[in-house]
Design a protein around this motif. Structure first.
Motif, mmCIF file in Angstrom:
data_model
loop_
_atom_site.group_PDB
_atom_site.id
_atom_site.type_symbol
_atom_site.label_atom_id
_atom_site.label_comp_id
_atom_site.label_asym_id
_atom_site.label_seq_id
_atom_site.Cartn_x
_atom_site.Cartn_y
_atom_site.Cartn_z
ATOM 1 N N SER A 1 0.823 -1.206 0.000
ATOM 2 C CA SER A 1 0.000 0.000 0.000
ATOM 3 C C SER A 1 0.861 1.262 0.000
ATOM 4 O O SER A 1 2.054 1.219 0.307
ATOM 5 C CB SER A 1 -0.905 0.017 1.242
ATOM 6 N N LYS A 2 0.226 2.391 -0.319
ATOM 7 C CA LYS A 2 0.934 3.671 -0.248
ATOM 8 C C LYS A 2 1.249 4.041 1.200
ATOM 9 O O LYS A 2 2.191 4.788 1.450
ATOM 10 C CB LYS A 2 0.107 4.775 -0.897
ATOM 11 N N ARG A 3 0.474 3.521 2.139
ATOM 12 C CA ARG A 3 0.807 3.746 3.554
ATOM 13 C C ARG A 3 2.201 3.181 3.843
ATOM 14 O O ARG A 3 2.990 3.774 4.564
ATOM 15 C CB ARG A 3 -0.197 3.039 4.461
ATOM 16 N N GLY A 4 2.476 2.011 3.267
ATOM 17 C CA GLY A 4 3.781 1.392 3.469
ATOM 18 C C GLY A 4 4.880 2.150 2.751
ATOM 19 O O GLY A 4 5.990 2.308 3.264
ATOM 20 N N ALA A 5 4.580 2.636 1.535
ATOM 21 C CA ALA A 5 5.573 3.434 0.793
ATOM 22 C C ALA A 5 5.921 4.683 1.593
ATOM 23 O O ALA A 5 7.092 5.078 1.694
ATOM 24 C CB ALA A 5 5.012 3.807 -0.582
ATOM 25 N N GLN A 6 4.908 5.306 2.183
ATOM 26 C CA GLN A 6 5.131 6.479 3.032
ATOM 27 C C GLN A 6 5.984 6.104 4.240
ATOM 28 O O GLN A 6 6.919 6.822 4.608
ATOM 29 C CB GLN A 6 3.778 7.033 3.487
ATOM 30 N N VAL B 1 5.835 10.876 -2.675
ATOM 31 C CA VAL B 1 7.035 11.724 -2.695
ATOM 32 C C VAL B 1 6.670 13.146 -2.258
ATOM 33 O O VAL B 1 7.346 13.748 -1.412
ATOM 34 C CB VAL B 1 7.681 11.745 -4.103
ATOM 35 N N ALA B 2 5.592 13.700 -2.811
ATOM 36 C CA ALA B 2 5.149 15.056 -2.439
ATOM 37 C C ALA B 2 4.890 15.134 -0.940
ATOM 38 O O ALA B 2 5.348 16.064 -0.258
ATOM 39 C CB ALA B 2 3.880 15.417 -3.221
ATOM 40 N N ASN B 3 4.165 14.152 -0.433
ATOM 41 C CA ASN B 3 3.827 14.118 0.992
ATOM 42 C C ASN B 3 5.085 14.103 1.862
ATOM 43 O O ASN B 3 5.178 14.814 2.875
ATOM 44 C CB ASN B 3 2.955 12.879 1.243
ATOM 45 N N GLN B 4 6.076 13.325 1.463
ATOM 46 C CA GLN B 4 7.274 13.167 2.284
ATOM 47 C C GLN B 4 8.273 14.319 2.120
ATOM 48 O O GLN B 4 9.052 14.601 3.033
ATOM 49 C CB GLN B 4 7.938 11.823 1.976
ATOM 50 N N TRP C 1 2.460 23.779 7.323
ATOM 51 C CA TRP C 1 1.959 23.156 8.557
ATOM 52 C C TRP C 1 0.566 22.575 8.344
ATOM 53 O O TRP C 1 0.281 21.438 8.690
ATOM 54 C CB TRP C 1 1.946 24.220 9.667
ATOM 55 N N GLN C 2 -0.305 23.393 7.732
ATOM 56 C CA GLN C 2 -1.695 22.960 7.520
ATOM 57 C C GLN C 2 -1.751 21.732 6.612
ATOM 58 O O GLN C 2 -2.476 20.772 6.889
ATOM 59 C CB GLN C 2 -2.500 24.110 6.905
ATOM 60 N N TYR C 3 -0.985 21.773 5.513
ATOM 61 C CA TYR C 3 -0.965 20.624 4.596
ATOM 62 C C TYR C 3 -0.493 19.370 5.335
ATOM 63 O O TYR C 3 -1.099 18.294 5.217
ATOM 64 C CB TYR C 3 -0.037 20.876 3.400
ATOM 65 N N PHE C 4 0.609 19.479 6.077
ATOM 66 C CA PHE C 4 1.220 18.306 6.685
ATOM 67 C C PHE C 4 0.242 17.590 7.612
ATOM 68 O O PHE C 4 0.061 16.373 7.511
ATOM 69 C CB PHE C 4 2.483 18.703 7.460
ATOM 70 N N TYR C 5 -0.412 18.334 8.492
ATOM 71 C CA TYR C 5 -1.293 17.675 9.467
ATOM 72 C C TYR C 5 -2.619 17.226 8.855
ATOM 73 O O TYR C 5 -3.287 16.351 9.391
ATOM 74 C CB TYR C 5 -1.508 18.584 10.686
ATOM 75 N N ALA C 6 -2.967 17.800 7.707
ATOM 76 C CA ALA C 6 -4.172 17.326 7.008
ATOM 77 C C ALA C 6 -3.876 16.090 6.170
ATOM 78 O O ALA C 6 -4.803 15.419 5.698
ATOM 79 C CB ALA C 6 -4.720 18.432 6.113
ATOM 80 N N ASN C 7 -2.583 15.776 5.988
ATOM 81 C CA ASN C 7 -2.208 14.673 5.096
ATOM 82 C C ASN C 7 -1.220 13.723 5.765
ATOM 83 O O ASN C 7 -0.281 13.248 5.133
ATOM 84 C CB ASN C 7 -1.614 15.224 3.796
#
Length: 940
Positions: free
Chosen positions: A165-170, A400-403, A466-472
């Motif tokens: 899953s993408k959870r694992g990739a993250q 990648v964007a998330n991380q 900050w807002q993006y990070f905690y929402a994602n």
């Protein structure tokens, strides 16, 4: 005892106190390696002490380090699980050991109180049990970063679930971020089922080397596949349950297994089946609880606790119960219908026994020949330990964007190339190019999620970081859920996914939740609520949607093809059905009756027989069926390819339905099996990927996926604006076509739903002669034996009279747009029920009147347009086909055309059928509407 000798005196003393005299097989083989500090992946059946296998060496290392270096400030070990509910269980299991060894164990996840979080930051535990998402949040906290810098061990439970899953990739990048704090640490993965241990080991460690200990699960299984014999009781029960006797026999057989055991898990493959089957058990007043992801957390915990306490005899569940949530001792596992995958069967049946040296007992209740042969093939593969490989997400750009944002949160600002190096150390991202990485950074910058300091090539925080990070924090798609509200009582019944609401939920539709049937009265997008009223008649319509099916893998489908072929060969040489059935029983875990029931189809099949190396193409009228034993993903890819190419050649749409063993095409007049064979033999296998991507460009599935990916890039807010959440997905697709978001959405669909390489390989084998192709000019028993998506659970094959009446009433109340094609001046929106038997234009008297969707103004504009583009020409042709039908068949054509997703071609087929009963006319309309509902998300 040799394994335990690798542990220190305090841990050995605790083992003695706990009564662990001899190690289990995984402990005997893995503890020496893990105690030496090596990375390890332990694969062993449920109940063989995997948790202790990992944690005893970890506890020993923590205790030894404390003795030699003193007590560290921070966290020594992280125990990561994919479910919060597993966190609770794991805490309870580890508490005893921690107390005995004078160590602290704590849990942290989204529901942990602020007070508890503060306590953990100020005085970190030795071992913290957490989830991948909570690890993301912890990596950015000032005090927690200090606590995490002492981590020496990370244990990942149910690693197969995360690897796919993408959870694992993250999480894989998250662990690289952790290494920036803690330097190197030991990684230990635990699972009951891994098909490709080396690959999962690389995923776990970032390809830093991993010792693999694998204990075969097959030897601890007692499996059987059962199709119950229909009894007189089932004949009576069918009337009570408003269903067919053979379906009643499935319910009765499961009830009998539940009554013969103290505690049983009954697994089904979709929530829809859980609800449908649950409603039948409720009718029988059987003591069974329902457990699946659409129920509230409180409802799930309630049935878990009641089952564990013994007040429920069984739990009817989906994959929600696969991952080892502690619900006490389980005697038996029932799988209703094929489990589809070996790994799923092992995970599910492994829940039974759940104690050392206890055999796990499971029964698969099969409902039709495909189901039986597939279940037999899966059981044999399970006994041999042939598990599917993990489907790792390589290079997912939204991850990648998330991380990248996570790294900016970690450091405040970071060099772009340092960030790139950290991301690409994680195994799933090793092939991400610098240019791809730069494009993702530029997209984040344009969305104001971070700043790029161009002169220094540095990534810096912005106002939106900050807002993006905690929402994602999670890579699980942020899909809205709609509350289901009973209008009569005002109470909340449950929830529905946005995908269901967008695609299928319309007033008048019937669905099942919590074992009860509900009719939708209103969908409120603003309040995200679906208002419903209860349906008293249990013979009511089954929902015209199916949950996303678990795909049957290529290898399983190939085994099914060979099993059926070998059985048919025995009929060819004169063996009778009882003899062939005994041959099946000798090689597979089933009984004579079950084998014989499945073989009846093969006994009737006297034409060419499909197999792993033989494709059989059958045609009858406008139906062409490829009997192809390639599994869901290859068949989906081939089906799309063929329908897109045939549609391009003919200028008409081509209907498609697939299952793991068939590709069914509904082709325009003049198209033959020869055209399909020509495409198989002449399409360049190297062009499959580009042709498939082209066919996806307007698919609803891509638009829906793109909206999810865009949200993970922080882009969606730019395009959404106010109003309905169904806002312009087509506009979104056009706006994002040349961005990394579009690339990622396509990659994800190709990864999860399709198999381009497999389909290309089929074409190569056809073209080289390695895969033979035979044709028959009639429908065959095997070709017509596809799945019915479990809809038979609630209603007979011919829909109940009340359902037909509901369909008739709905269509008669629907509105239709009538438009005269002769004078092109008259148009009127009218209820279908008020349309005369032979519609005619009141202005010119012509009967050439098209019946169109009430909102189809663009069709009228197209007809009236002088200089037409391609799209307008197609719309005009559709209008004339509709008018020709109405001119020839009057109001009957208007009724058929008013149905959802029927269209002129299918309306003509429905009208042309000879039938004695008007009810059959509406049954055929209903069948076509259901077919459209199942396939519409992939096509315009």
């Amino acid at each position: 005892m040799d394994a335990f000798a690798h542990l220190g005196e305090r841990v050995r003393s605790a083992l003695s106190t706990r009564g662990f005299e001899t190690p289990t097989e995984p402990q005997r083989r893995a503890i020496p390696t893990l105690a030496s500090g090596d990375h390890g992946l332990v694969i062993a059946p449920t109940g063989t002490g995997k948790t202790e296998t990992a944690m005893l060496p970890v506890f020993d290392a923590i205790a030894s380090k404390r003795d030699s270096e003193g007590t560290p400030f921070g966290i020594s070990a992280l125990y990561v699980t994919p479910l919060r509910a597993l966190n609770r269980d794991m805490r309870e299991r580890l508490d005893w050991w921690a107390e005995e060894l004078q160590l602290d164990v704590d849990v942290r996840h989204g529901d942990t109180t602020q007070y508890q979080r503060g306590k953990q930051a100020d005085d970190p535990p030795d071992v913290l049990v957490t989830t991948p998402e909570t690890l993301q949040a912890m990596l950015t906290g000032k005090k927690l970063r200090r606590a995490l810098s002492d981590v020496d061990h990370v244990v990942v439970d149910e690693v197969h679930e995360l690897a796919a899953s993408k959870r694992g990739a993250q999480m894989a990048i998250g662990l690289e971020r952790l290494r920036e704090l803690a330097d190197e640490f030991q990684c230990i993965g635990l699972s009951a089922t891994v098909g490709d241990p080396e690959e999962v080991g690389k995923f776990l460690t970032g390809d830093r080397g991993c010792s693999i200990v694998e204990v075969e699960a097959g030897s601890k299984l007692d499996l059987r596949v059962l199709t119950p014999e229909v009894t007189e009781e089932d004949e009576r029960l069918g009337g009570t349950l408003m269903t067919k006797p053979d379906v009643a026999s499935h319910v009765r057989a499961i009830r009998d297994i539940v009554e013969a055991n103290d505690s049983t898990l009954v697994f089904v493959n979709t929530r829809q089946t859980a609800e449908a089957l649950g409603s039948r058990f409720k009718k029988l007043e059987t003591n069974i609880g329902i457990h699946h992801g659409s129920l509230s957390k409180e409802a799930r915990i309630d049935v878990e606790d009641r089952f564990k306490a013994g007040s429920l005899d069984a739990l009817l569940c989906t994959s929600s119960m696969e991952l080892g949530i502690d619900v006490g001792r389980i005697d038996h596992v029932v799988q209703y219908q094929s489990p589809r995958e070996v790994s799923r069967l092992l995970q599910r049946v492994g829940r039974a026994g759940h104690r050392r040296d206890v055999v796990s007992r499971g029964t698969v209740v099969a409902t039709m020949p495909d189901d039986t042969f597939e279940s037999l093939a899966i059981c044999r593969r399970a006994e041999r330990g042939q598990v599917e490989p993990a489907n790792i997400h390589h290079g997912s750009l939204d991850t990648v964007a998330n991380q990248i944002v996570g790294l900016v949160m970690d450091f405040g600002d970071i060099g772009a190339m340092r960030a790139y190096d950290i991301v690409t150390r994680a195994y799933p991202f090793r092939e991400v190019t610098r240019e791809q990485f730069r494009e993702v950074c530029r997209e984040l910058s344009s969305n104001r999620i971070l700043w790029i300091a161009e002169e220094e090539d540095r990534l810096e925080k912005s106002g939106g970081t900050w807002q993006y990070f905690y929402a994602n924090l999670s890579m699980i798609p942020d899909e809205a859920t709609y509350a289901v509200e009973d209008m009569a009582s005002g109470r909340q019944v449950g929830t529905l996914d946005e995908r269901f609401v967008v695609n299928f939920a319309q007033p008048g539709e019937v669905f099942i939740q919590r074992g009860e049937m509900w009719r939708i009265t209103e969908v409120d997008d603003e309040e995200e609520a679906v208002k419903v009223t209860p349906v008293e008649d249990p013979g009511g319509e089954v929902p015209s949607w199916v949950g996303q099916e678990i795909p049957v893998p290529y290898d399983v489908a190939q085994d099914v093809g060979d099993l059926r072929y070998d059985a048919r060969q025995r009929f060819e040489v004169g063996e009778d059905r009882p003899t062939v059935a005994r041959w099946v029983v000798e090689g597979y875990p089933t009984d004579d009756h079950t084998a014989s029931e499945a073989l009846e189809q093969l006994e009737r099949h006297t034409q060419a027989m499909p197999a792993s190396d033989r494709l059989v193409v059958e045609s009858y009228g406008r139906e062409i069926v490829l009997n192809a034993c390639f599994g869901h993903k290859v068949n989906e890819t081939l089906g799309r390819l063929l329908s897109a190419l045939l549609g391009q050649q003919t200028g008409s749409s081509v209907g498609m339905e697939i299952d793991p063993y068939r590709i069914e095409l509904e082709v325009p007049g003049g198209t033959s099996a020869t055209d399909v064979l020509t495409l198989l033999r002449e399409t360049d296998p190297d062009h499959v990927a580009s042709l498939i991507e082209l066919s996806l460009k307007n698919a609803d599935a891509l638009k829906f996926k793109l909206a999810q990916v865009a949200a993970k890039f922080g882009s969606l807010k730019r395009w959404q604006g106010s109003g309905s959440r169904q806002f312009g997905r087509s506009r979104l697709l056009e706006a994002l076509r040349d961005t990394p978001m579009y690339d990622e959405a396509v990659r994800e669909i190709l990864h999860e739903d399709l198999d381009v390489d497999g389909a290309a390989d089929v074409l190569r084998r056809v073209q080289s002669g390695a895969l033979s192709v035979e044709t028959v000019t009639e429908r065959t028993p095997v070709g017509m034996g596809g799945r019915s998506s479990g809809q038979e659970l609630l209603s007979p094959e011919n829909a109940d009279a009340s359902v037909i009446e509901t369909v008739r009433e709905r269509i008669q109340e629907d509105r239709v747009l009538l438009f005269c094609l002769h004078c092109q001046d008259w148009e009127r929106r009218q209820q279908v029920g008020r349309v005369p038997d032979q519609p005619e234009c009141p202005l010119c008297g012509s009967t050439r009147v098209a019946a169109l969707n009430p909102w189809a103004d663009e069709v009228i504009d197209a007809v009236r347009s002088g200089d037409k583009d391609d799209e307008q020409r197609k719309r005009t042709e559709r209008a004339y086909r509709s008018a020709n039908l109405v001119q020839s068949h009057g109001k009957q054509a208007v009724v058929a055309l008013a149905a959802r997703g029927v269209g002129a071609h299918n309306a003509a087929r429905i009208i042309a059928k000879l039938r004695e009963d008007e009810d059959d006319f509406y049954r055929d309309i209903l069948q076509q509407e259901r077919r459209y509902a199942r396939t519409k998300s992939f096509w315009d």
